[in-house]
Motif scaffolding. Structure first.
Motif, PDB file in Angstrom:
ATOM      1  N   ALA A  96       0.833  -1.203   0.000  1.00  0.00           N
ATOM      2  CA  ALA A  96       0.000   0.000   0.000  1.00  0.00           C
ATOM      3  C   ALA A  96       0.867   1.252   0.000  1.00  0.00           C
ATOM      4  CB  ALA A  96      -0.939  -0.003   1.200  1.00  0.00           C
ATOM      5  N   ALA A  97       1.953   1.232   0.754  1.00  0.00           N
ATOM      6  CA  ALA A  97       2.865   2.380   0.767  1.00  0.00           C
ATOM      7  C   ALA A  97       3.491   2.579  -0.607  1.00  0.00           C
ATOM      8  CB  ALA A  97       3.956   2.187   1.827  1.00  0.00           C
ATOM      9  N   LEU A  98       3.849   1.492  -1.255  1.00  0.00           N
ATOM     10  CA  LEU A  98       4.425   1.589  -2.596  1.00  0.00           C
ATOM     11  C   LEU A  98       3.401   2.155  -3.580  1.00  0.00           C
ATOM     12  CD1 LEU A  98       6.655   1.077  -4.669  1.00  0.00           C
ATOM     13  CD2 LEU A  98       5.809  -1.282  -4.843  1.00  0.00           C
ATOM     14  N   VAL A  99       2.203   1.605  -3.563  1.00  0.00           N
ATOM     15  CA  VAL A  99       1.162   2.072  -4.478  1.00  0.00           C
ATOM     16  C   VAL A  99       0.810   3.529  -4.187  1.00  0.00           C
ATOM     17  CG1 VAL A  99      -1.264   1.772  -5.118  1.00  0.00           C
ATOM     18  CG2 VAL A  99       0.224  -0.218  -4.928  1.00  0.00           C
ATOM     19  N   TYR A 100       0.666   3.878  -2.916  1.00  0.00           N
ATOM     20  CA  TYR A 100       0.296   5.251  -2.555  1.00  0.00           C
ATOM     21  C   TYR A 100       1.413   6.232  -2.866  1.00  0.00           C
ATOM     22  CZ  TYR A 100      -3.322   8.073  -0.394  1.00  0.00           C
ATOM     23  OH  TYR A 100      -4.337   8.962  -0.187  1.00  0.00           O
ATOM     24  N   SER A 101       2.632   5.730  -2.932  1.00  0.00           N
ATOM     25  CA  SER A 101       3.770   6.583  -3.300  1.00  0.00           C
ATOM     26  C   SER A 101       3.601   7.166  -4.696  1.00  0.00           C
ATOM     27  CB  SER A 101       5.076   5.793  -3.216  1.00  0.00           C
ATOM     28  OG  SER A 101       5.349   5.435  -1.878  1.00  0.00           O
ATOM     29  N   SER A 102       2.825   6.505  -5.531  1.00  0.00           N
ATOM     30  CA  SER A 102       2.580   7.041  -6.874  1.00  0.00           C
ATOM     31  C   SER A 102       1.898   8.403  -6.805  1.00  0.00           C
ATOM     32  CB  SER A 102       1.743   6.063  -7.700  1.00  0.00           C
ATOM     33  OG  SER A 102       0.423   5.981  -7.191  1.00  0.00           O
ATOM     34  N   ARG A 103       1.184   8.665  -5.716  1.00  0.00           N
ATOM     35  CA  ARG A 103       0.544   9.966  -5.529  1.00  0.00           C
ATOM     36  C   ARG A 103       1.604  11.063  -5.376  1.00  0.00           C
ATOM     37  NH1 ARG A 103      -4.927   9.323  -4.542  1.00  0.00           N
ATOM     38  NH2 ARG A 103      -5.139  11.220  -3.290  1.00  0.00           N
ATOM     39  N   VAL A 104       2.701  10.719  -4.717  1.00  0.00           N
ATOM     40  CA  VAL A 104       3.813  11.687  -4.586  1.00  0.00           C
ATOM     41  C   VAL A 104       4.372  11.988  -5.966  1.00  0.00           C
ATOM     42  CG1 VAL A 104       6.107  12.075  -3.648  1.00  0.00           C
ATOM     43  CG2 VAL A 104       4.363  10.961  -2.242  1.00  0.00           C
ATOM     44  N   MET A 105       4.513  10.949  -6.782  1.00  0.00           N
ATOM     45  CA  MET A 105       5.030  11.147  -8.124  1.00  0.00           C
ATOM     46  C   MET A 105       4.081  12.036  -8.925  1.00  0.00           C
ATOM     47  SD  MET A 105       7.782   9.660  -7.563  1.00  0.00           S
ATOM     48  CE  MET A 105       8.566   9.894  -9.141  1.00  0.00           C
ATOM     49  N   ASP A 106       2.762  11.836  -8.741  1.00  0.00           N
ATOM     50  CA  ASP A 106       1.773  12.709  -9.386  1.00  0.00           C
ATOM     51  C   ASP A 106       1.939  14.154  -8.913  1.00  0.00           C
ATOM     52  OD1 ASP A 106       0.634  10.610 -10.792  1.00  0.00           O
ATOM     53  OD2 ASP A 106      -1.055  10.356  -9.392  1.00  0.00           O
ATOM     54  N   ALA A 107       2.141  14.319  -7.592  1.00  0.00           N
ATOM     55  CA  ALA A 107       2.307  15.666  -7.053  1.00  0.00           C
ATOM     56  C   ALA A 107       3.563  16.339  -7.620  1.00  0.00           C
ATOM     57  CB  ALA A 107       2.378  15.621  -5.519  1.00  0.00           C
ATOM     58  N   ILE A 108       4.610  15.552  -7.794  1.00  0.00           N
ATOM     59  CA  ILE A 108       5.840  16.087  -8.384  1.00  0.00           C
ATOM     60  C   ILE A 108       5.571  16.518  -9.818  1.00  0.00           C
ATOM     61  CG2 ILE A 108       8.156  15.483  -9.214  1.00  0.00           C
ATOM     62  CD1 ILE A 108       8.352  13.608  -6.746  1.00  0.00           C
ATOM     63  N   SER A 109       4.873  15.677 -10.553  1.00  0.00           N
ATOM     64  CA  SER A 109       4.559  16.005 -11.944  1.00  0.00           C
ATOM     65  C   SER A 109       3.718  17.263 -12.040  1.00  0.00           C
ATOM     66  CB  SER A 109       3.815  14.853 -12.618  1.00  0.00           C
ATOM     67  OG  SER A 109       4.662  13.729 -12.725  1.00  0.00           O
ATOM     68  N   ASP A 110       2.727  17.375 -11.159  1.00  0.00           N
ATOM     69  CA  ASP A 110       1.873  18.570 -11.166  1.00  0.00           C
ATOM     70  C   ASP A 110       2.677  19.816 -10.797  1.00  0.00           C
ATOM     71  OD1 ASP A 110      -0.272  17.047 -11.912  1.00  0.00           O
ATOM     72  OD2 ASP A 110      -1.300  17.145  -9.981  1.00  0.00           O
ATOM     73  N   SER A 111       3.578  19.691  -9.839  1.00  0.00           N
ATOM     74  CA  SER A 111       4.400  20.817  -9.404  1.00  0.00           C
ATOM     75  C   SER A 111       5.366  21.252 -10.497  1.00  0.00           C
ATOM     76  CB  SER A 111       5.179  20.475  -8.130  1.00  0.00           C
ATOM     77  OG  SER A 111       4.285  20.267  -7.080  1.00  0.00           O
ATOM     78  N   SER A 112       5.817  20.266 -11.256  1.00  0.00           N
ATOM     79  CA  SER A 112       6.785  20.569 -12.321  1.00  0.00           C
ATOM     80  C   SER A 112       6.138  21.325 -13.471  1.00  0.00           C
ATOM     81  CB  SER A 112       7.380  19.267 -12.865  1.00  0.00           C
ATOM     82  OG  SER A 112       8.090  18.594 -11.855  1.00  0.00           O
ATOM     83  N   THR A 113       4.845  21.136 -13.671  1.00  0.00           N
ATOM     84  CA  THR A 113       4.171  21.771 -14.795  1.00  0.00           C
ATOM     85  C   THR A 113       3.508  23.094 -14.395  1.00  0.00           C
ATOM     86  OG1 THR A 113       2.146  20.512 -14.367  1.00  0.00           O
ATOM     87  CG2 THR A 113       3.726  19.579 -15.939  1.00  0.00           C
ATOM     88  N   ALA A 114       3.530  23.389 -13.095  1.00  0.00           N
ATOM     89  CA  ALA A 114       2.865  24.624 -12.628  1.00  0.00           C
ATOM     90  C   ALA A 114       3.698  25.849 -12.902  1.00  0.00           C
ATOM     91  CB  ALA A 114       2.571  24.513 -11.137  1.00  0.00           C
TER      92      ALA A 114
END
Length: 114
Positions: A96-114
């Motif tokens: 679950a921690a591994l799968v939920y970590s994908s949310r951090v990757m999403d947040a990084i992607s969103d931050s990078s495009t902002a």
């Protein structure tokens, strides 16, 4: 021993008893929910208690651990079976921690495009 589980279980029963007197409908509903699986008994008491222990660990519920450890042992669970059930809980939590970590990757992607 970090905790005197037998004393804790007795203390917990007293406190839950107090809550039951103050909120009998909530206590009754909880008992009905808890006993629902016993009616069909498809899994059997031992398996239900092993599942309960795995969930108790994932929810970090000492009261649940105290109650369901005693029940698992009374229903014939061995230390090895309990350890295997706990291994499943550990693996699922890690997964679950591994799968939920994908949310951090999403947040990084969103931050990078902002």
């Amino acid at each position: 021993m970090m905790l005197d589980w037998n004393s804790y279980r007795k203390h917990l029963a007293q406190r839950v008893g107090e809550i039951s007197k103050l909120s009998p409908e909530i206590a009754r509903s909880y008992r009905e929910l808890s006993q629902a699986g016993e009616k069909s008994n498809v899994l059997g008491a031992k398996t239900r208690e092993l599942i309960a222990l795995a969930v108790a660990v994932t929810r970090q519920c000492d009261g649940c651990i105290a109650v369901h450890t005693e029940a698992a042992l009374k229903n014939g669970a061995t230390r090895e079976e309990i350890a295997e059930a706990l291994g499943v809980a550990i693996a699922v939590n890690a997964g679950a921690a591994l799968v939920y970590s994908s949310r951090v990757m999403d947040a990084i992607s969103d931050s990078s495009t902002a």
